[in-house]
Design an enzyme around this catalytic site. Sequence first.
Site, PDB file in Angstrom:
ATOM      1  N   GLY A 163       0.827  -1.211   0.000  1.00 35.45           N
ATOM      2  CA  GLY A 163       0.000   0.000   0.000  1.00 35.45           C
ATOM      3  C   GLY A 163       0.859   1.258   0.000  1.00 35.45           C
ATOM      4  O   GLY A 163       2.096   1.188  -0.021  1.00 35.45           O
TER       5      GLY A 163
ATOM      6  N   GLN B 176     -12.755  12.603  13.384  1.00 32.04           N
ATOM      7  CA  GLN B 176     -12.880  13.280  12.088  1.00 32.04           C
ATOM      8  C   GLN B 176     -14.306  13.088  11.567  1.00 32.04           C
ATOM      9  O   GLN B 176     -14.807  11.954  11.566  1.00 32.04           O
ATOM     10  CB  GLN B 176     -11.876  12.669  11.089  1.00 32.04           C
ATOM     11  CG  GLN B 176     -12.042  13.101   9.643  1.00 32.04           C
ATOM     12  CD  GLN B 176     -11.846  14.597   9.442  1.00 32.04           C
ATOM     13  OE1 GLN B 176     -10.982  15.215  10.064  1.00 32.04           O
ATOM     14  NE2 GLN B 176     -12.678  15.186   8.601  1.00 32.04           N
TER      15      GLN B 176
ATOM     16  N   TYR C 241     -13.463   4.505  11.337  1.00 29.41           N
ATOM     17  CA  TYR C 241     -11.998   4.573  11.214  1.00 29.41           C
ATOM     18  C   TYR C 241     -11.379   5.138  12.500  1.00 29.41           C
ATOM     19  O   TYR C 241     -10.395   4.606  13.023  1.00 29.41           O
ATOM     20  CB  TYR C 241     -11.672   5.454  10.013  1.00 29.41           C
ATOM     21  CG  TYR C 241     -10.226   5.512   9.606  1.00 29.41           C
ATOM     22  CD1 TYR C 241      -9.694   4.560   8.726  1.00 29.41           C
ATOM     23  CD2 TYR C 241      -9.395   6.534  10.064  1.00 29.41           C
ATOM     24  CE1 TYR C 241      -8.371   4.637   8.327  1.00 29.41           C
ATOM     25  CE2 TYR C 241      -8.068   6.609   9.665  1.00 29.41           C
ATOM     26  CZ  TYR C 241      -7.569   5.669   8.793  1.00 29.41           C
ATOM     27  OH  TYR C 241      -6.251   5.739   8.395  1.00 29.41           O
TER      28      TYR C 241
HETATM   29  N1  CAA Z   1     -17.747  19.367  10.087  1.00 32.06           N
HETATM   30  C1  CAA Z   1     -19.024  19.701  10.382  1.00 32.06           C
HETATM   31  N2  CAA Z   1     -20.055  19.525   9.561  1.00 32.06           N
HETATM   32  C2  CAA Z   1     -19.777  18.979   8.376  1.00 32.06           C
HETATM   33  C3  CAA Z   1     -18.474  18.600   8.003  1.00 32.06           C
HETATM   34  C4  CAA Z   1     -17.442  18.829   8.924  1.00 32.06           C
HETATM   35  N3  CAA Z   1     -16.175  18.505   8.636  1.00 32.06           N
HETATM   36  N4  CAA Z   1     -18.522  18.071   6.759  1.00 32.06           N
HETATM   37  C5  CAA Z   1     -19.829  18.107   6.371  1.00 32.06           C
HETATM   38  N5  CAA Z   1     -20.573  18.664   7.346  1.00 32.06           N
HETATM   39  C6  CAA Z   1     -22.000  18.911   7.328  1.00 32.06           C
HETATM   40  C7  CAA Z   1     -22.435  19.507   6.009  1.00 32.06           C
HETATM   41  O1  CAA Z   1     -22.338  20.905   6.036  1.00 32.06           O
HETATM   42  C8  CAA Z   1     -23.866  19.026   5.881  1.00 32.06           C
HETATM   43  O2  CAA Z   1     -24.697  19.808   6.705  1.00 32.06           O
HETATM   44  P1  CAA Z   1     -26.253  20.063   6.321  1.00 32.06           P
HETATM   45  O3  CAA Z   1     -26.905  18.702   6.270  1.00 32.06           O
HETATM   46  O4  CAA Z   1     -26.761  20.924   7.432  1.00 32.06           O
HETATM   47  O5  CAA Z   1     -26.223  20.737   5.001  1.00 32.06           O
HETATM   48  C9  CAA Z   1     -23.800  17.656   6.499  1.00 32.06           C
HETATM   49  O6  CAA Z   1     -22.679  17.667   7.409  1.00 32.06           O
HETATM   50  C10 CAA Z   1     -23.545  16.605   5.425  1.00 32.06           C
HETATM   51  O7  CAA Z   1     -23.519  15.377   6.038  1.00 32.06           O
HETATM   52  P2  CAA Z   1     -23.442  14.101   5.147  1.00 32.06           P
HETATM   53  O8  CAA Z   1     -23.637  12.915   6.012  1.00 32.06           O
HETATM   54  O9  CAA Z   1     -24.406  14.236   3.991  1.00 32.06           O
HETATM   55  O10 CAA Z   1     -21.946  14.153   4.656  1.00 32.06           O
HETATM   56  P3  CAA Z   1     -21.409  14.118   3.184  1.00 32.06           P
HETATM   57  O11 CAA Z   1     -21.975  12.915   2.518  1.00 32.06           O
HETATM   58  O12 CAA Z   1     -21.590  15.423   2.553  1.00 32.06           O
HETATM   59  O13 CAA Z   1     -19.851  13.917   3.419  1.00 32.06           O
HETATM   60  C11 CAA Z   1     -17.955  12.561   3.821  1.00 32.06           C
HETATM   61  C12 CAA Z   1     -19.406  12.822   4.166  1.00 32.06           C
HETATM   62  C13 CAA Z   1     -17.796  12.219   2.349  1.00 32.06           C
HETATM   63  C14 CAA Z   1     -17.487  11.380   4.648  1.00 32.06           C
HETATM   64  C15 CAA Z   1     -17.107  13.786   4.168  1.00 32.06           C
HETATM   65  O14 CAA Z   1     -17.448  14.222   5.459  1.00 32.06           O
HETATM   66  C16 CAA Z   1     -15.625  13.502   4.129  1.00 32.06           C
HETATM   67  O15 CAA Z   1     -15.035  13.205   3.101  1.00 32.06           O
HETATM   68  N6  CAA Z   1     -14.956  13.637   5.279  1.00 32.06           N
HETATM   69  C17 CAA Z   1     -13.504  13.513   5.396  1.00 32.06           C
HETATM   70  C18 CAA Z   1     -13.152  12.158   5.821  1.00 32.06           C
HETATM   71  C19 CAA Z   1     -11.647  12.068   5.955  1.00 32.06           C
HETATM   72  O16 CAA Z   1     -10.965  12.939   6.461  1.00 32.06           O
HETATM   73  N7  CAA Z   1     -11.094  10.955   5.493  1.00 32.06           N
HETATM   74  C20 CAA Z   1      -9.701  10.710   5.571  1.00 32.06           C
HETATM   75  C21 CAA Z   1      -9.337   9.633   4.594  1.00 32.06           C
HETATM   76  S1  CAA Z   1      -7.581   9.333   4.584  1.00 32.06           S
HETATM   77  C22 CAA Z   1      -7.308   8.602   6.024  1.00 32.06           C
HETATM   78  O17 CAA Z   1      -8.168   8.168   6.716  1.00 32.06           O
HETATM   79  C23 CAA Z   1      -5.874   8.461   6.445  1.00 32.06           C
HETATM   80  C24 CAA Z   1      -5.634   9.086   7.735  1.00 32.06           C
HETATM   81  O18 CAA Z   1      -5.311   8.358   8.683  1.00 32.06           O
HETATM   82  C25 CAA Z   1      -5.734  10.523   7.910  1.00 32.06           C
END
Ligand code: CAA
Length: 249
Positions: free
Chosen positions: A14, A149, A155
């Site tokens: 990976g 997060q 996770y």
């Molecule tokens: N904080 C607060 N509110 C948030 C937010 C945040 N960070 N992100 C979205 N929201 C809110 C939106 O504004 C929206 O609000 P409304 O409903 O009032 O409009 C609501 O939450 C959306 O919620 P959903 O459940 O519909 O979320 P989504 O489908 O739009 O997104 C997600 C979900 C795709 C998981 C997205 O949150 C995301 O990508 N998050 C990041 C995840 C991340 O950091 N992953 C790391 C991967 S790499 C890894 O893991 C390695 C490592 O060790 C770091």
Amino acid sequence: MRKNSTALVTGGNGGIGQEICKALSNQGCHVVAGYHPADQENAEKWQAAMKEEGFNFSIKAADVSNADSALEMVTQIESEIGPIDVLVNCAGITRDKSIKKMDIEDWDAVIETNLNSAFYVTKPVMMAMMEREYGRIINISSVNGQRGQFGQPNYSAAKAGLHGFTMSAALEGATKGVTVNTISPGYVETPMTSAMPEKVLDAIVSQVPMRRMAKPQEIAFAVAFLADERNAYTTGANIPVNGGLFTSF
Ligand code: CAA
């Protein structure tokens, strides 16, 4: 590094795993990269590409979220290649969703692959290390296990649990020459982060005090430090490698 060491790196092919394999190999270990059985073709291509670069890695398939498969891999390595002196539990997946949208399969898959796997692989490896009175175990956690997060309840829970496992295992290994530590990377340039929505990733990176992601080599360097024979008194510790994204004791 101890002479003639064998290292097992789960998720070795990976994004972070590959650099860990290289770093341990550069320190004189014979490295076995664990890969998922469904990934066999890619793993073989990867092994050949690594050979072109001068790295002679062994590869072994196992579904580490399955206890029997993990045990079979460890048994095969110890009988065919040699005793495992260094274990890096690096296999991991994401199924990012908010709790509202997450189903039980997404929860279970991440807990099984990122947390249960560490127990399944560590148990046979660590018991043998304790008999030989030497070993280095390094668990790859995450900044998101330390701070949480949005979109990663599964996770974050698995990665936080992994450090709990590290701390307990460290106590069991302490009188037997086995150290157990955690590395908690921040956001690293890998296929895992490049699969994130670009806007979400950009917003997170803008909050990193160093304003950039980590190179996988920067994680591997910390692993090589913990894996070294001379690093005998650090155990049960967590080393964050996160560009300042989360600071703590
Ligand atoms: N904080 C607060 N509110 C948030 C937010 C945040 N960070 N992100 C979205 N929201 C809110 C939106 O504004 C929206 O609000 P409304 O409903 O009032 O409009 C609501 O939450 C959306 O919620 P959903 O459940 O519909 O979320 P989504 O489908 O739009 O997104 C997600 C979900 C795709 C998981 C997205 O949150 C995301 O990508 N998050 C990041 C995840 C991340 O950091 N992953 C790391 C991967 S790499 C890894 O893991 C390695 C490592 O060790 C770091």
